[in-house]
Enzyme design. Structure first.
Site, PDB file in Angstrom:
ATOM      1  CG  ASP A  21      -1.707   1.217   1.427  1.00 56.22           C
ATOM      2  OD1 ASP A  21      -1.915   1.936   0.425  1.00 56.22           O
ATOM      3  OD2 ASP A  21      -2.140   1.480   2.566  1.00 56.22           O
ATOM      4  CG  ASN A  23      -3.134   5.319  -1.024  1.00 59.83           C
ATOM      5  OD1 ASN A  23      -3.177   4.256  -0.401  1.00 59.83           O
ATOM      6  ND2 ASN A  23      -4.048   5.669  -1.900  1.00 59.83           N
ATOM      7  CG  ASP A  25      -6.022   3.083   0.494  1.00 65.00           C
ATOM      8  OD1 ASP A  25      -5.123   2.209   0.616  1.00 65.00           O
ATOM      9  OD2 ASP A  25      -6.639   3.253  -0.573  1.00 65.00           O
ATOM     10  CG  ASP A  29      -1.434   1.592  -3.660  1.00 62.30           C
ATOM     11  OD1 ASP A  29      -0.234   1.345  -3.891  1.00 62.30           O
ATOM     12  OD2 ASP A  29      -1.806   2.295  -2.692  1.00 62.30           O
ATOM     13  CG  ASP A  98      -6.805 -12.638 -13.407  1.00 59.06           C
ATOM     14  OD1 ASP A  98      -7.603 -13.397 -13.990  1.00 59.06           O
ATOM     15  OD2 ASP A  98      -6.225 -12.932 -12.347  1.00 59.06           O
ATOM     16  CG  ASP A 199     -11.567 -15.917 -13.237  1.00 56.03           C
ATOM     17  OD1 ASP A 199     -10.827 -16.236 -12.300  1.00 56.03           O
ATOM     18  OD2 ASP A 199     -12.803 -15.828 -13.143  1.00 56.03           O
ATOM     19  CD  GLU A 257      -9.452 -20.421 -12.043  1.00 56.88           C
ATOM     20  OE1 GLU A 257      -9.315 -20.588 -10.830  1.00 56.88           O
ATOM     21  OE2 GLU A 257     -10.245 -19.585 -12.520  1.00 56.88           O
ATOM     22  CG  HIS A 330      -5.972 -15.496  -6.091  1.00 62.11           C
ATOM     23  ND1 HIS A 330      -5.500 -16.225  -7.164  1.00 62.11           N
ATOM     24  CD2 HIS A 330      -7.253 -15.189  -6.379  1.00 62.11           C
ATOM     25  CE1 HIS A 330      -6.465 -16.336  -8.063  1.00 62.11           C
ATOM     26  NE2 HIS A 330      -7.535 -15.722  -7.623  1.00 62.11           N
ATOM     27  CG  ASP A 331      -8.800 -18.608  -5.974  1.00 61.80           C
ATOM     28  OD1 ASP A 331      -9.172 -17.546  -5.454  1.00 61.80           O
ATOM     29  OD2 ASP A 331      -8.875 -18.835  -7.203  1.00 61.80           O
TER      30      ASP A 331
HETATM   31  C1  NOJ Z   1     -11.299 -17.974 -10.021  1.00 68.38           C
HETATM   32  C2  NOJ Z   1     -10.536 -16.927  -9.306  1.00 68.38           C
HETATM   33  O1  NOJ Z   1      -9.219 -17.344  -9.133  1.00 68.38           O
HETATM   34  C3  NOJ Z   1     -11.269 -16.686  -8.002  1.00 68.38           C
HETATM   35  O2  NOJ Z   1     -10.527 -15.882  -7.127  1.00 68.38           O
HETATM   36  C4  NOJ Z   1     -12.607 -16.097  -8.318  1.00 68.38           C
HETATM   37  O3  NOJ Z   1     -13.363 -15.992  -7.146  1.00 68.38           O
HETATM   38  C5  NOJ Z   1     -13.386 -16.953  -9.317  1.00 68.38           C
HETATM   39  N1  NOJ Z   1     -12.565 -17.442 -10.384  1.00 68.38           N
HETATM   40  C6  NOJ Z   1     -14.510 -16.176  -9.937  1.00 68.38           C
HETATM   41  O4  NOJ Z   1     -14.012 -15.200 -10.819  1.00 68.38           O
END
Ligand code: NOJ
Length: 562
Positions: A21, A23, A25, A29, A98, A199, A257, A330-331
């Protein structure tokens, strides 16, 4: 096998909200990322994959896009984005964006029009259906819980959303929609980007009749309708069209994906003769610790399953397509917490897993923080969690009467927020991520686990990643070598050989926290093998060829055969 820059690259994934980050907040960013480009250069990665930075109401942290050609206000401006792109290019790195086009946000202008009336020109951009017997048009469940349909009073119809109700699915069967997407992609490519991560791209084509997924009479429950949209009927037609009309005009990389894809499915997307994608992310390896109840039904993984899964993907795609390699994103939970031992052997097990990631055939993807050994987090209560999937699951399971402790345990082990706590830069307040209040709490272990400490310690996980990335540049065999499993029945050690001409690489990974012995294959013992890299101090090869592997020990030997 064709040589390509994206096969020789290492990708670094940035989740901008949690990276840096600039700034105060509390939200990461673009300028924050710009300030850390030298860090990425030091690590040595070639490509950055930026999770969505487009305008979005953030129901799903940017995976719900309301304007594809604008930057999310919290992240900055297009000028900041341009600075990031130029900064990467100036340092010899590339940028992939993405591409989220299975769905938009319900706040996208197309959807605002679409919901106005059945004869609005944008109506057919989305998937609208009248209800059936006073209920949803079919019984599909959404990935985030509940039905995949939302009722819209204005026109007395339902729209389809495979994810949250704020993520309506686009209608890819409408050629005008596809044109819009291709124009938008072209617009970004003309800005100079180097590719896309796509995605849930294997969900874009649905069986038009949208049949019920369950076999019973509608009983009010919802079911996974995957057979009607996973690798759907026209997905390959659309991807080939996208390739012809857009991607083939640029020298870029693509990774799609692909939920639920097997190696056979994968070859339809990435086969070198297919003109679709360069590689896909599959999920089979991420399912090794899921029981029959799915992701939240946590069970321990077994090394035998990991070996079998990796071997299947390595051999099925060899010479025909290309693998992506990742152990978290990230998932997903943090790889160290999931597959290593973050308490007793964080360094050793982190390095062992890094060795695996970087010595298979395919393109490795590092998720931010993995290179310093960031771990899962345990927030005391659901109130501290921010992820829509996690929160929805909690509510649903609570309503079904599951015990709190069991639900929280699943979240600790599998929740997406494990990967989304702020990047740990130093031991100062908020781990140096922000001068304000972070949007999600920092993992309390930041005082020990942080970038500053990692850079200062020559023996750190970070420097081990750096060496692995360097080795990839020096040894073609790491990129292109064929893979074969050795010692298949060993239930402690994962070992494999890579072969390239008369060169060989033997990778030996002790997957557990106990000492174990491992008999070197005869050809290694006989050859004058060189230890390329290992996570313990060097030891001479034993005369009898019987190695004693220390906890989580990893060794990579290189040798030649005649
Ligand atoms: C896969 C993404 O990696 C995930 O973070 C997202 O919630 C779903 N697709 C829906 O876009």
């Amino acid at each position: 096998m064709q040589k390509k820059w994206w096969k020789e690259s290492v990708v670094y994934q940035i989740y901008p909200r949690s990276f840096m980050d600039s700034n105060g907040d509390g939200i990461g960013d673009l300028q924050g990322i710009v300030s850390k480009l030298d860090y990425l250069k030091t690590l040595g990665v070639d490509v950055v994959w930026l999770c969505p930075v487009y305008r979005s109401p953030n129901d799903d942290n940017g995976y719900d896009i309301s304007d594809y050609r604008e930057i999310m206000a919290e992240f900055g401006t297009l000028a900041d984005w341009r600075e990031l792109l130029d900064g990467l290019h100036a340092r010899g790195m590339k940028l992939i964006m993405d591409l989220v086009v299975n769905h938009t946000s319900d706040e996208h202008a197309w959807f605002a029009e679409s919901r106005k009336s059945p004869d609005n020109p944008y109506r057919d951009y989305y998937i609208w259906r009248p209800g059936k017997d006073g209920r949803e048009p079919n019984d599909w469940s959404s990935f985030f819980g509940g039905p995949a349909w939302e009722y819209d009073e204005a026109t007395d119809e339902y729209f389809l959303h495979l994810f949250s109700r704020k993520q309506p699915d686009l209608n890819w069967d409408n050629g005008v929609v596809r044109r819009e997407v291709y124009e938008m992609m072209t617009w970004w490519l003309d800005q100079g980007i180097d590719g896309f991560r796509m995605d849930v791209i294997n969900l874009i084509s649905k069986v038009p009749e949208l049949p019920d997924a369950g076999t019973d009479v509608r009983d009010g429950s919802y079911h996974f309708g995957g057979k009607y949209f996973v690798n759907g009927p026209r997905v390959h037609e659309y991807l080939q069209e996208m390739n012809r009309e857009v991607l083939s005009k640029y020298d870029v990389m693509t990774v799609g994906e692909a939920i639920g894809a097997s190696p056979e499915d994968a070859l339809h997307y990435v086969g070198e003769d297919r003109s679709e994608l360069n590689m896909i992310f599959h999920f089979e390896l991420m399912d090794v610790d899921s029981g029959p109840g799915g992701k939240w039904d946590v069970k321990p993984w077994r090394l035998a399953d990991i070996k079998a899964n990796i071997t299947k993907w390595q051999t099925s795609l060899n010479g025909k397509g290309w693998n992506s390699l990742y152990l978290n994103n990230h998932d997903q939970p943090r790889l160290l917490s999931r597959f290593g031992d973050e308490t007793r052997y964080p360094k050793e097990s982190g390095k062992m897993l890094a060795t695996l990631l970087h010595t298979l055939q395919g393109t490795p993807y590092i998720y931010q923080g993995e290179e310093i050994g960031m771990t899962n987090v345990k927030f005391a209560s659901i109130g501290e969690y921010k992820d829509i999937e996690t929160i929805n699951m909690y509510r649903e399971y609570k309503a079904l009467g599951h015990p709190e402790e069991k639900i929280m345990n699943s979240i600790y082990v599998k929740g997406r927020d494990n990967a989304r706590t702020p990047m740990q830069w130093n031991a100062e307040a908020q781990a140096g991520f922000t001068t304000g209040t972070p949007w999600i709490a920092v993992n309390p272990n930041y005082k020990e686990i942080n970038v500053e400490a990692a850079l200062a310690d020559p023996d750190s996980l970070f420097h081990y990643y750096r060496r692995l990335i360097e080795l990839r540049k020096q040894h073609e065999i790491i990129v292109y070598g064929d893979y074969s499993l050795v010692a298949e029945d060993d239930d402690r050690v994962f070992a494999y050989v890579r072969a390239f001409g008369n060169e060989r690489l033997l990778v030996i990974l002790n997957f557990f926290g106990e000492e174990t012995s491992f008999a070197l294959p005869a050809e290694v013992a006989a050859a004058d093998a060189e230890l390329l890299i290992g996570n313990y101090a060097r030891e001479p090869l034993p005369d009898q060829g019987l190695l004693t592997l220390r906890p989580y020990e990893a060794r990579v030997y290189k040798y030649t055969v005649s």
